[in-house]
Scaffold this motif. Structure first.
Motif, short mmCIF file in Angstrom:
data_model
loop_
_atom_site.label_atom_id
_atom_site.label_comp_id
_atom_site.label_asym_id
_atom_site.label_seq_id
_atom_site.Cartn_x
_atom_site.Cartn_y
_atom_site.Cartn_z
N MET B 1 0.82 -1.21 0.00
CA MET B 1 0.00 0.00 0.00
C MET B 1 0.86 1.26 0.00
N PHE B 2 1.95 1.22 0.80
CA PHE B 2 2.85 2.37 0.85
C PHE B 2 4.20 1.95 0.31
N GLN B 5 10.57 4.57 0.42
CA GLN B 5 10.89 5.96 0.06
C GLN B 5 11.65 6.00 -1.26
N LEU B 42 3.19 -2.71 -3.57
CA LEU B 42 3.31 -4.05 -2.98
C LEU B 42 4.73 -4.33 -2.49
N ARG B 43 5.60 -3.36 -2.68
CA ARG B 43 7.02 -3.46 -2.31
C ARG B 43 7.73 -4.60 -3.05
N HIS B 186 -7.47 -13.25 -18.73
CA HIS B 186 -7.56 -13.72 -17.34
C HIS B 186 -8.71 -12.97 -16.68
N ALA B 188 -9.30 -12.14 -13.67
CA ALA B 188 -8.96 -11.17 -12.62
C ALA B 188 -8.16 -10.01 -13.20
N SER B 189 -7.05 -10.30 -13.85
CA SER B 189 -6.14 -9.24 -14.27
C SER B 189 -6.54 -8.62 -15.59
N LEU B 259 -1.49 -21.13 -11.95
CA LEU B 259 -2.67 -21.57 -11.22
C LEU B 259 -3.91 -21.54 -12.10
#
Lengths: 808, 287
Positions: B1-2, B5, B42-43, B186, B188-189, B259
């Motif tokens: 989410m964040f 930096q 999502l880092r 797909h 979802a995406s 999947l």
């Protein structure tokens, strides 16, 4: 003459499709959701979560994190040993000896990926997340089990010492096994079928969150939480977790952007932010999940592994049904988890059918996965899926049309109230066949069947499938004397309360213990009060969602707000009206029994000109210097309402799908729903609820599945992998209704919040299986992805090349 | 989410942008941001700096001489709305209309998509089939890279660390040419589980003069389906020859499963989507 009179008569609002009064606020960004709450000194929580499905915590080093910019404190489970584990409130199935619930932060062991282990409080959200990443946790990995059946087998990894073989509960309802076995053995037609009801992620648009503030001056706490049940949260936190007086906690549910059950429950963060605020001298502390956190550690839904044995006659009468279900409940028990696969699933397995011999065995199981609890429909979708697959399997085995099998087994109108004999309360009212007839007529069933046959004969690339689902569900869940008793294990009431007050200006304020998280309570309740009191709709305000200033309520779930909470309002209005009539009699110098109440006015029978308006009466009640002997001032009435029974909405849904023979891709092309939710207050809102419900249930059939890898990782952890339905993925819905009022409440309403979800999953799955049934396919597990359908067609053709040739 | 930096640069010239990239190996180029920013949140990606191209003149727009040149910062919506493309290369506008959702189409860029090289992106396959050239500018100057040499591996292209993709140049073939793209999405995406682009040219005798077929969604990077192409060239485009080419299409591709769709199913989809898109392209070529 009569036309003139009718035109003059005020329009009744109940039954009118009024647009929701809350929507302008909610859709223009003027609402206040949890993430919009701004408080001075607000600080933020970052959570460290287990990366392992099962592990022992060997050590937590917070040194680096504590030195990070903006960090106000770093805490682990050991800092909160004075807080009790979260309670499991619905101990159905005699689980008291093996209850394992989460602590606010894990102590000693973690039991699923995402299990909260430590937290940082910091000045900004990003500082909190950065510092949380700097906490070093040392784990010893332990063996993992994610499958409910495997978890109960010898040698499986063990989650909790007090739950041998990971069993939470072994519970049954219905007849003795031997009796049902005998009926199965004697049956002319015998079918056995394993059925999977896959795990789902509820996915409310607004994820979960909470803000806690402690007031050092008064010793009182305020909790803002995305909750469907703020009063219950207050009770559980105060009495069970923190051990503080209930009155010292105030819980506010701000605007809540969807819940679908996931926000009924008590979660780690709720007591945690309160305790942290106290540790930080009263600075408010905020936790708000991102989507990944929501997927990892808020509750999931469904996840049943079921074996069904069916006995039937050759003419389609179902004579015996034996169901054995393993219900995956996750790494710990969530607030009401044990009640879902028992009371709300097993006791509803008969559906709309008279089945003389039923037995359901349920095994509730701990696994290294996120907790599973109520998700839109909560047990009834799982039950409807089983019984509606059963009907189609019987049709297949007997050669009868699926509609005919349903017809031959329906409970008849004269049978109500009907006791299915498996421990559910008697179905209150119903008339199932007209919903089936109407649905078949609307969809054009016979023509579709002919079209299906023609396409098969021509070898068309697009196969056609038609799926039926006739459902009944239980909602308006209440009677305290039933659900509260040890047999059902709720251990508390399920009534609702409401207050109706007429201010001296004649304006009406309704306060209710129930609350919306998207359902439009403010509109529906105002329509109800406007009619019953005869006051203008715009003069009625509906207040909710704050334990300070609203009477106690058990919350919004189980489609119970209108039938239980609405009835409390209805009865309070009646009390206000009666008091107003007595005061009007005094003002008009007439006998109370001679006063007639009409359109917000009291007049003397036979003398309509001799009248007092509600405003005049309210003023008199308020200034109070001229009241009848013994009458209290003010028009202000409260009702605590505990209904005598639940309500049982029903209906028939029909889905039509096209399947691409080459790719297996399924396209739902038509969807007809004929529902009977009793009397309807606002048809626009009810249709909206049905629409959303269908989309959610259809998505289970075609798109959604929460998948864990064998080592406990949630593989479908983002919206890039987990397919919630988009507008382009669902068909236009064709709706109709029949109306069979409920005798359970004075308004005759039943409930519409979950019906669509319950009905649609089997309708869609049955349609897909119907489309490929000529190839010899009898059953398919969900979600019915293109690959799964393609494999089924290919395997059927391989095992019987003649089938393919005949089909082409 | 964040995200972690990061420094943020918004240069106004290409030279400045290249300089920033050359000076900081940890810097990443920001175009529309619809792949990079979610990865950062999502880092999964943590660049030390972003070099935003939004303020650089001349990176946006579509122009045509013999070929069509599309600036790297041109958004999908601009492709959809382009009269130039509709007249000369309508397949580009068609594909753009099927990318992502309205938010993605209004901010996502062609250059961003190509430089990111998602294994399931639509435009990678389309550029391979169209035989486009990619223009890149770096501290060593400007160079042109043929699409066939541009997409190297998963999320990896031929761009150097200080190079910026500035434009794509797409030849507009003359004569009887049919272009098409189809995908199996797909749920979802919305990305391609299998996406196939085909450009077929017919000779005077009606046989297939040239065929470029490219597949996305089922391998680490979009790839030419050489076996399908070989099966088409010199053939009359009949249902039979097209079916045979589609059947050959998976040959030589490094098809992987996940999947949602196994390698076996993806391979099957390549033959089905392949046949359909070849039929569509052939029909368009015939006019």
């Amino acid at each position: 003459m009569s036309a003139t009179l009718d035109a003059a008569a005020p329009v009744k609002l109940v039954g009118q499709p009024l647009k929701r009064r809350e929507d302008p606020r909610l859709i223009t960004g003027a609402g206040a959701f949890l993430d919009d709450v701004r408080l001075p000194g607000l600080c933020h929580l970052g959570v460290v979560r287990s990366p392992y499905g099962h592990a022992r915590i060997l050590g937590i080093d917070t040194t680096r994190a504590a030195a990070m910019p903006g960090v106000l404190g770093v805490f682990t489970g050991d800092d909160f040993l004075d807080l009790n584990p979260l309670p499991c409130a619905w101990q159905a199935g005699k689980v008291q000896n093996n209850v394992n619930t989460p602590r606010v932060l894990a102590v000693g062991e973690v039991h699923h990926v995402g299990d909260p282990v430590a937290v940082v409080v910091a000045e900004t959200p990003s500082q909190a997340v950065d510092a949380a990443e700097a906490i070093d946790v040392e784990y010893e990995e332990l063996p993992v089990v994610v499958d409910a059946r495997r978890a109960t087998e010898p040698g499986a990894p063990q989650l909790h010492e007090n739950a041998p073989n990971n069993v939470v509960l072994r519970w049954s309802c219905g007849k003795e096994a031997a009796e049902v076995d005998a009926a199965l053995a004697a049956a002319e037609v015998r079918i056995d079928q394993p059925i999977v009801n896959q795990r789902l992620l509820p996915t409310p648009m607004d994820t979960r969150g909470s803000i806690g503030r402690y007031d050092p001056g008064t010793g009182e706490y305020t909790l803002w939480a995305t909750s469907q049940a703020p009063h219950v949260m207050r009770l559980l936190i105060a009495a069970f977790v923190m051990g503080v007086p209930e009155q010292n906690i105030r819980v506010i549910a701000p605007d809540v952007g969807g819940g679908f059950g996931q926000k009924i429950f008590l979660y780690f963060d709720m007591p945690l932010v309160l305790a942290l605020s106290k540790k930080l001298g009263g600075r408010p502390v905020k936790f708000y999940e991102d989507r990944s956190e929501n997927y990892l550690s808020a509750t999931h839904g469904r996840d049943h592994l079921t074996d069904v044995a069916i006995g039937a006659t050759r003419d389609g009468q179902i004579t015996a049904l034996k169901v054995d279900t393993h219900a995956n409940l996750g790494g710990y028990l969530s607030t009401i988890a044990p009640g879902i696969p028992t009371t709300l699933y097993a006791r509803m397995i008969a559906g709309c059918y008279k089945i003389p011999n039923i037995r359901v065995d349920v095994t509730g199981v701990y696994t290294n996965t996120a907790m599973v609890d109520a998700y839109r429909g909560a047990g009834r979708p799982e039950a409807a899926f089983v019984i509606e697959r059963v009907c189609d399997l019987v049709a297949d085995a007997t050669g009868l049309d699926p509609a005919e099998v349903r017809r031959r087994n329906f409970i008849q109108p004269s049978d109500f109230p009907y006791d299915t004999g498996i421990g559910m309360l008697p179905y209150d009212s119903g008339n199932y066949e007209p919903t089936l007839d109407r649905a078949l007529e609307l969809v054009g069933y016979d023509d579709l069947k002919a079209e299906q046959a023609a396409r098969r004969a021509r070898g068309d690339r697009k196969l056609l499938g038609i799926g039926l689902s006739s459902y009944v569900e239980v909602c308006g869940v209440a009677p305290s004397k039933w659900i509260g008793l040890p047999g059902e294990g709720w251990g508390a009431g399920l009534w609702e309360s409401a207050n109706v007050k007429v201010h001296l200006t004649g304006k009406v304020v309704v306060t209710t213990g129930t609350l919306p998280h998207g359902q439009g309570h403010e509109t529906t309740f105002a329509q109800l009060v406007a009619d019953e009191l005869g006051v203008p709709y715009d003069d009625i305000q509906v207040r909710h969602s704050d334990t300070l200033g609203t009477p106690f309520g058990f919350g919004s779930y189980g489609s119970r707000s209108l039938s239980v909470g609405g009835t409390a309002i209805y009865k309070s209005v009646a009390k206000v009206r009666e008091k107003a009539k007595r005061l009007a009699a005094h003002m008009l110098e007439a006998a109370p029994e001679d006063i007639v109440w009409e359109d917000g006015k009291a007049h003397v029978r036979g003398a309509p000109a001799s009248l007092k308006t509600l405003g005049e009466i309210a003023l008199q009640a308020s200034v109070a210097y001229d009241l009848p002997e013994g009458m209290e001032p003010y028009l202000d009435e409260t009702t605590y309402y505990d209904p005598p029974n639940c309500t049982f909405p029903f209906g028939t849904h029909v889905c039509v799908v096209e399947i691409d023979r080459e790719t297996g891709a399924v396209e739902p092309v038509r969807y007809v729903a004929v529902d009977d939710v009793g009397n309807v207050v606002n048809p626009l809102i009810v249709d909206g609820q049905i629409h959303g419900g269908i989309a959610q249930g259809l998505a289970q059939a075609l798109y959604e599945a929460a998948v864990y890898s064998d080592d406990g990782e949630l593989v479908t952890g983002t919206l890039n992998d987990y397919a919630i339905p988009k507008a382009s993925m669902v068909p236009t819905y064709e709706l109709d209704r029949t109306v069979t009022p409920s005798p359970t409440n004075p308004m005759g309403v039943k409930g519409a919040g979950e019906a669509g979800t319950i009905a649609s999953t089997p309708a869609v799955a049955n349609a897909v299986i119907d489309a490929v049934s000529h190839l010899g396919v009898r059953h398919l597990d969900m979600p019915l992805t293109p690959e799964r359908v393609w494999r089924a067609m290919r395997d059927a053709e391989r095992s019987d090349p003649g089938v393919a040739a005949a089909a082409d | 989410m964040f995200p972690n930096q990061f420094a943020y640069h918004r240069p106004s010239t290409l030279e400045e942008a290249v300089g920033l990239l050359a000076a900081d190996p940890d810097a990443k180029v920001l175009a529309g941001g619809h792949s990079l920013l979610p990865a950062m949140k999502l880092r999964l990606a943590a660049p030390g700096a972003l070099v935003d191209l939004a303020s650089i003149e001349g990176l946006r727009g579509i122009s045509a001489d013999g070929a069509v040149t599309i600036g790297a910062m041109t958004t999908y919506n601009q492709l959809v709305d382009s009269d130039e493309l509709r007249a000369r290369l309508p397949v580009v506008a068609e594909v753009a209309a099927g990318v992502g959702d309205p938010q993605v189409r209004s901010l996502g860029t062609l250059g961003g998509s190509l430089a990111h090289n998602d294994p399931a992106a639509d435009f990678t396959a389309l550029m391979l089939a169209l035989g486009a050239d990619v223009t890149a500018v770096g501290s060593q100057g400007e160079r042109t890279i043929p699409a066939d040499e541009f997409f190297l591996d998963i999320l990896t292209t031929a761009l150097g660390p200080d190079e910026i993709l500035t434009a794509v140049r797409i030849p507009v073939p003359a004569g009887r040419v049919g272009m098409a793209y189809q995908k199996h999405e797909h749920p979802a995406s919305g990305y391609a589980v299998v996406g196939i682009a085909a450009v077929l040219a017919l000779g005077d005798d009606g046989t297939c003069r040239s065929a470029r077929v490219a597949v996305t969604g089922c391998a680490p990077t979009a790839t030419r389906a050489a076996a399908a192409e070989a099966a088409l060239v010199g053939q009359a485009l009949t249902p039979e020859t097209i079916a045979a080419a589609a059947q050959a299409a998976p040959g030589g591709l490094e098809i992987t499963g996940d999947l949602y769709a196994s390698a076996e199913y993806r391979s099957h989809l390549v033959t089905v989507v392949g046949r359909r898109v070849l039929e569509q392209a052939a029909a368009r070529a015939r006019g």
